[in-house]
Design an enzyme around this catalytic site. Structure first.
Site, PDB file in Angstrom:
ATOM      1  CE1 TYR C 172      -3.392  -2.663  -0.146  1.00 39.78           C
ATOM      2  CE2 TYR C 172      -3.027  -3.109   2.168  1.00 39.78           C
ATOM      3  CZ  TYR C 172      -3.637  -3.432   0.971  1.00 39.78           C
ATOM      4  OH  TYR C 172      -4.481  -4.507   0.897  1.00 39.78           O
ATOM      5  NE  ARG C 219       0.320  -7.335   9.781  1.00 38.94           N
ATOM      6  CZ  ARG C 219      -0.553  -8.166   9.262  1.00 38.94           C
ATOM      7  NH1 ARG C 219      -1.654  -7.713   8.682  1.00 38.94           N
ATOM      8  NH2 ARG C 219      -0.351  -9.473   9.324  1.00 38.94           N
ATOM      9  NE  ARG C 317      -5.630 -16.755   7.117  1.00 33.79           N
ATOM     10  CZ  ARG C 317      -4.997 -17.551   6.257  1.00 33.79           C
ATOM     11  NH1 ARG C 317      -5.681 -18.201   5.335  1.00 33.79           N
ATOM     12  NH2 ARG C 317      -3.698 -17.701   6.320  1.00 33.79           N
ATOM     13  CB  CYS C 340      -7.944 -21.248  10.629  1.00 33.24           C
ATOM     14  SG  CYS C 340      -7.453 -20.575   9.030  1.00 33.24           S
ATOM     15  CB  CYS C 343     -10.199 -23.459   2.892  1.00 33.41           C
ATOM     16  SG  CYS C 343     -11.487 -22.421   3.608  1.00 33.41           S
ATOM     17  CB  CYS C 359     -15.331 -18.992   8.894  1.00 37.71           C
ATOM     18  SG  CYS C 359     -14.045 -20.198   9.250  1.00 37.71           S
ATOM     19  CB  ALA C 390     -24.054 -31.017   5.042  1.00 36.56           C
ATOM     20  CD  GLU C 409     -20.899 -41.877   5.879  1.00 35.00           C
ATOM     21  OE1 GLU C 409     -21.260 -40.694   5.933  1.00 35.00           O
ATOM     22  OE2 GLU C 409     -20.668 -42.479   4.806  1.00 35.00           O
ATOM     23  CB  ALA C 454     -30.580 -44.245   7.052  1.00 31.43           C
TER      24      ALA C 454
END
Lengths: 342, 289, 644
Positions: C172, C219, C317, C340, C343, C359, C390, C409, C454
């Site tokens: 920057y 920084r 992160r 973390c 990814c 995230c 999920a 499963e 199942a």
């Protein structure tokens, strides 16, 4: 060409030799000193133990040494070396004599200091030369809370050991070779009253992984606690310590202090046998400094296999079982006993 | 035979992490204590007495009357006698070698068969005193003892030394000798209350070397000595070689400094593969042929 | 305590930071388009402060109208933002964390879309990423900017900040002045080392002047990693010169427009791989130093402190993924910390999409209020079918809410698609999130029935059913040549070395994310000649920039070629004719074709449930609702678990 006559203005360092080669700690001290000496234009002289001017000592020129003096003393005999050094250096005492702050360096430097009645500074954090050419060392006191900088009076010799594990070793003069000079034998010395009876190897089952010479390491590929029990049996027979990956820890196959990797222990064994470890970077960085790696894995493309000196594509469990059988055939637990005795 | 333990009055600085202080303020917080190595030395001497290898254990420290605290602890822990060697200098920072010589002078006048001391003190940790003492007395020195036994036949000590990586070296040493200790073997000794109280009723005898030659301070070798708050140096860390190009440096970082080795790759079944591993083990000396 | 050094407080100029874990300044896109603080931004930071973090450096804020990182940048130069900032800082401080403000000017590394003004820089050199030629700052404009830094420092002080950080990193404005690559000025602000340093010096003096009792730090990039740019040794000199101006701390970073990936290191970078930069600075300066980049584990942070490389460890992160990380580390609950995995899919990539951050593993980021997993008022019996991300997430959150959960499963191992994803090179860390979910299920005592497929009948006794049956790969959607074997993604993953080595393999990317590239790398590693082709403008077009750059770097080394905008116009046996923007190319000797399609949702069980138990509460999570990526799957699982 550097001649031995330069000793009176040289920076000398006592090289530590481990298993026939110059130790990493010595290379650190060379790197540290070279930066300082380079500015002052003083030669850097190494003091080693050996009978022959081998290429290994000449190669130290790449790290910054100009001259290596070899004393005909078996490596590791600090008392003898320092007596020989005292006789030899008596005429031209170097202004700076340092060693790595290891067991060996300490015995040589502190022993010399007490014989010569000069101060010695052990485990110094830094050594530098100030404007008028005087030498300054920095040590930490009171549990590393206070630093004391000693500037030596002109003409005082400095004896010091430098803390190890602080400097990144660098080859600053690629291609450069040091001159190696063998010091002639100066006759018999009185016998050392202390006699060495033998060594006892550390127990690999209880020792810190970071200190182990041989490690057997298991990962996901081993698949079960039973297989880890086999691994432990193999380790016991070899006198090795057991390590594992994070997966092994998650599954409770090993305890946390046996995990190798960035979030566990960073190890540097002579030999590492890795069974069923795929080689995630997190794990492999923790064993970067292993001297020799044998990897057994079913997947030929696992990253661990590329880091190995010998990569074996096979089922890890089968190999362990077979190895145990062979070691038993050769005399059960012999490896372990052999390790204890030598 | 008398076993002598040299104890250092080590100094502990107590500072709160929330209120960092300048050097002088920090030094004002000093408190005397016995370092772990010195305690181990005392323990070795006491255990020799328990094995009836020595008859008495004497603890000696150098310093002013403030060092009596150390002797009190040593007495409570079981030392038979305690002596203080008057000493004005600052043994930690500069005068390790003169104090070593004074102690050696005192020891020469005692019927000491073995001298124990801590390998390093926790506050200064230069480790020079035992070398100077052994050198001045002309006795052998064995460093880093973790286990000390008297051999049954000869008046020799059998000593296990810690030689790093958890390994030990066993040596035998004739007496008299100087032995430095690094850690407590096992168990724990507790100070006895009765002895603590008994110590209060005693005057600590002082000992001076027979002829006091006036030890020159180490300061004669120094031009300057400066104290600051410590700034511990970072340990070494993997750093890509500055001579490499930017892309190569980046590649080294991404690979974690790990280089793929052009190692042998062997395919094989269990038995086959095992013999390859076995070959390596034999080669490295970890398995018989 | 497991991590004693990590939880030793540090005092910088009267500001006590309760532990060594900090969050560096990071854009969140939670601010409004007017650059004002929103409740969402406050909630986000408060969650981290509650989690026990030592110091929060809030996001980089614009110091001047000529800069904006995006529409959602807080405009510190505008007094309107102060009431919101005061609320933000007071709330963060109420939970015991210190808070610093980051003063920021983008220089040329931005687009004028966000400011509608010309982009400014020390020299009129085009930015290689944003491709805009900036306006070269005049001396008067430089003076104006220096004053702007001072004004904004005063604003930060008014807003109740404990300190300010001058952003000199990431290419920057200030770094543009420092670096000989971007500063070609011939006046006193360029040329020599001193000249290039002048702007930074003036800014720091101005900031110090306005800061009063506040801490002032910087920084800075430790190494530009561009030949001819600033090297570590140059930066050491710069830092020593700037610390002499009275800085109270120094933060190290890395990466900028000429070398982008390290700004946001992906899982290709080893953990803590840039700590050595801080270590090199720490050797030279007396003020505290912080390090950052890929530090996701308190054990690693403790080691960094123990070895003395830094005084503070930025785990930005990591605290995004798990705001409770500091508290959990303090209690020694290491297994409870959601990792973390680097990814970039939902933090960095969503910023690039101009969306608020989220995230992969933590759907509650930016939704701290509505996504708090409160205990259920009526615990129910819930079946979760499918142990992919999920299903695992749904089961975890349901159990957390004290429902009685059974997870089915059909395979013998949990992990679902993540297990496949972790099999391509350099992606093994992805499995870390499933690993964590599985550990949590164990701790929560969820009943897991492995190897059990199942059926609708099995699900009948449950009050609610979450289906996370995932998606499947069908036959390849494209046939390039009849004579050549075609594989779908799954089959391609199973290909062994014997079937692959020495062959030319065409990988057709119809998934547009990481899969085709990852497969190409795997196949190339096994010794195949790989060509990746896509109909899109580039292969892996939807993959985030950093991952794309990193994988292409590796693929280039492996000799993998690519053809974008490819049309397959015919084939003769193993020879395939490809047309790219009018150019014709015959790929000869193609031994196999891998078609990487989007998977098809597996709705078999959902349909079965609908026909047999139409009344039952059935929810679809993850790929079986619509085939998407892991973060969406986890988000679905979390959201649905809150709804039941």
């Amino acid at each position: 060409m550097v001649s031995v006559g330069v000793l009176s203005e040289a920076f000398c360092l006592v090289l530590e030799q481990e298993a026939g080669s110059v130790s990493e700690a010595s290379l650190e001290v060379i790197t540290e000193l070279y930066g300082r000496v380079g500015r002052q234009g003083r030669p850097l002289v190494g003091i080693g133990c050996g009978e022959q001017p081998t290429a290994e000592f000449a190669l130290l020129g790449e790290y910054g040494l100009d001259l290596v003096l070899l004393f005909p003393v078996p490596a590791g005999w600090a008392t003898v070396l320092r007596r020989r050094m005292k006789t030899y250096l008596d005429r031209q005492w170097p202004p700076v004599l340092v060693a790595p702050a290891t067991l060996w360096g300490e015995e040589v430097v502190l022993g010399l200091a007490s014989e010569l009645d000069v101060p010695a500074f052990s485990n110094c954090m830094q050594l530098e030369t100030v404007e008028n050419g005087a030498v300054r060392v920095e040590r930490l006191f009171y549990e590393e809370k206070i630093a004391v900088r000693y500037t030596l009076a002109p003409g005082s010799p400095l004896l010091a050991t430098l803390a190890v594990g602080l400097t990144n070793v660098r080859r600053r003069r690629p291609g450069h070779r040091a001159e190696v000079v063998c010091v002639p034998d100066t006759g018999r010395l009185p016998a050392d009253p202390v006699t060495v009876l033998g060594r006892i190897k550390a127990d690999p089952r209880t020792m810190d992984l970071e200190e182990a010479d041989v490690i057997v390491c298991g990962g996901r590929g081993l698949g079960s606690a039973e297989n880890f029990a086999l691994l432990a049996k193999l380790a016991d027979m070899l006198g090795a310590a057991v390590g594992g990956t994070r997966v092994a820890r998650d599954n409770g196959w090993i305890t946390a202090e046996r995990q190798i990797g960035q979030t566990g222990k960073v190890v540097k064994p002579e030999l590492l046998l890795s069974f069923g470890v795929s080689g995630a970077t997190q794990h492999t960085i923790g064993l970067r400094d292993s001297r020799r790696i044998v990897a057994v894995n079913k997947d030929k493309n696992a990253p661990m296999m590329k880091l190995a000196d010998v990569a074996i594509v096979a089922d890890a469990r089968e190999v362990i079982v077979e190895l145990i059988r062979r070691l038993e055939a050769a005399g059960a637990g012999l490896g372990r006993r052999a390790a204890r005795q030598n | 035979m008398l076993a002598v333990v040299l104890l250092k009055k080590a100094v502990f600085l107590s500072e709160s992490a929330l209120r960092p202080q300048p050097v002088q303020g920090l030094l004002a917080t000093r408190r005397p204590f016995i370092g772990a190595h010195d305690l181990a030395a005392l323990h070795h001497a006491l255990s020799l007495r328990e094995q009836a290898a020595v008859s008495r254990v004497a603890a000696i420290t150098a310093g002013g009357s403030e060092a009596d605290v150390i002797l009190c602890q040593a007495y409570a822990l079981g030392a038979d006698e305690v002596f203080r060697v008057p000493w004005e200098g600052d043994a930690g920072l500069t005068d390790a070698s003169p104090v070593g010589r004074v102690l050696a002078g005192v020891l020469a006048g005692l019927p000491a068969g073995v001298v124990f001391c801590g390998h390093l003190s926790p506050d200064s940790g230069r480790g020079l005193v035992p070398y100077v003492v052994a050198q001045s007395l002309g006795w052998p020195l064995v460093t880093r003892a973790v286990k000390v036994q008297m051999t049954p036949d000869l008046p020799h000590l059998r000593i296990h030394r810690d030689v790093g990586r958890g390994n030990r070296e066993v040596v035998e040493c004739p007496l008299p000798a100087v032995v430095t200790a690094v850690r407590y073997p096992s168990g724990w000794r507790y100070p006895k209350c009765a002895r603590l109280l008994a110590f209060r009723r005693r005057n600590v005898p002082t000992l001076s070397p027979p002829s006091s030659p006036g030890m020159p301070s180490e300061k004669r070798w120094l031009a300057d000595m400066e104290m600051t708050r410590a700034r511990p140096r970072p340990k070494k860390i993997f750093t890509p070689d500055e001579n490499l190009s930017a892309a190569e440096r980046m590649k080294m970082i991404v690979s974690g400094g790990l280089k793929a080795k052009k190692g042998k790759v062997v395919d094989g079944s269990g038995a086959d593969a095992a013999s390859k591993v076995y070959e390596v083990l034999v080669e490295c000396g970890y398995a018989p042929k | 305590m497991m991590f004693p050094r990590l939880f030793t407080p540090l005092t910088i100029k009267g500001v006590t930071i309760r532990n060594r874990i900090i969050a560096t300044g990071h854009l969140t896109h939670f601010a409004s388009t007017d650059g004002l603080v929103t409740q969402r931004l406050i909630d986000y930071h408060v969650a981290r402060a509650k989690g026990g973090i030592g110091l929060i450096i809030t996001e980089s804020m614009a110091i001047h109208p000529s800069t904006a990182q995006s529409q959602y940048t807080i405009r510190l130069y505008d007094r309107q933002v102060l009431p919101g900032l005061r609320e933000l800082t007071s709330q963060i401080k109420a939970y015991g964390a210190a808070v610093f403000c980051q003063l920021h000017h983008m220089g040329r590394e931005m687009t004028s879309v966000d400011t509608m003004r010309p982009v400014v820089a020390p020299s009129a050199l085009m930015d290689p990423l944003k491709r805009e030629v900036p306006h070269e700052l005049s001396k008067a404009e430089i003076r104006e900017l220096v004053e702007a830094y001072a004004t904004c420092t005063a604003h930060a002080r008014e807003a109740g900040y404990d300190g300010v950080e001058v952003h000199c990193a990431h290419g920057y404005l200030i770094q543009e002045f420092l670096s000989p690559l971007t500063n070609h000025r011939e006046d006193e602000y360029g040329g020599s080392f001193e000249g290039r340093l002048r702007f930074a010096r003036e800014v720091i003096r101005a900031v110090k002047g306005a800061a009063g009792q506040m801490v002032v730090g910087i920084r800075i990039d430790g190494d530009e990693f561009v030949d001819g740019g600033l090297s570590l040794e140059d930066v050491q000199e710069i830092v020593v010169a700037l610390v002499a101006e009275g800085l109270d701390y120094v933060g190290l970073s890395v990466g900028h427009d000429l070398n982008y990936p390290p700004i946001f290191p992906s899982m290709d970078f080893p953990l803590g791989c840039f700590v050595y930069l801080a270590s090199a600075i720490k050797r030279l300066v007396d003020v505290p130093v912080y390090t950052s980049h890929r530090i996701n584990d308190p054990a690693l942070a403790e080691r960094i402190l123990e070895e003395g490389h830094a005084d503070l460890v930025a785990m930005t992160r990591a605290t995004l993924a798990d705001p409770e990380l500091p508290n959990k580390a303090k209690e020694g609950d290491v297994d409870g910390i959601r990792p973390c995995v680097g990814c970039l899919q939902r933090c960095f990539h969503r910023l690039r999409l101009r969306a608020p951050i989220s995230c992969l593993g933590n759907p509650a980021v930016g939704r701290e209020r509505e996504f708090a997993p409160l205990p259920a008022s009526q615990p129910r019996k819930v079946a979760v079918v499918g142990g992919g991300p999920a299903g695992l997430e749904a089961a975890r959150v349901l159990a957390l809410r004290r429902h009685h959960v059974v997870l089915f499963e059909q395979e013998e191992e949990l992990g679902g698609m993540l297990r496949l994803a972790a099999r391509v090179p350099h992606r093994d860390e992805l499995m870390g999130i499933a690993r964590w979910q599985i550990l949590q299920l164990k701790r929560l005592g969820v009943e897991v029935r492995l190897g059990q497929r199942a059926s609708a009948k099995d699900l009948a006794p449950f009050d609610a059913v979450v289906l996370a049956t995932g998606a499947e790969y069908g036959p390849p959607s494209l046939v390039v040549s009849e004579q050549v074997p075609h594989y779908n993604t799954l089959e391609a993953l199973e290909l062994g070395e014997a079937e692959v080595a020495g062959k030319t393999i065409l990988v057709v990317d119809r998934d547009y994310h990481n899969k085709a590239l990852g497969l190409a790398e795997r196949l190339a590693q096994m010794g195949a000649q790989v060509v990746v082709a896509t109909e899109e403008a580039e292969v892996g077009v939807d993959l985030d920039l950093v991952n794309k750059m990193m994988i292409w770097e590796r693929l280039r080394e492996l000799g993998v070629k690519s053809i974008s905008k490819a049309r397959f116009e015919g084939a003769n046996g193993e020879d395939v004719l490809v047309v790219h923007e009018g150019w014709e190319r015959v790929l000869r000797g193609v031994g196999a074709v891998v078609v990487v399609d989007k998977p098809k949702a597996n709705t078999l069980l959902a349909r079965e449930m609908e026909s047999q138990f139409p009344e039952k509460a059935v929810y679809l999570a993850g790929n079986c609702a619509a085939p998407r990526l892991t973060p969406e799957a986890i988000f679905d699982g979390y959201r649905i678990a809150l709804e039941i």
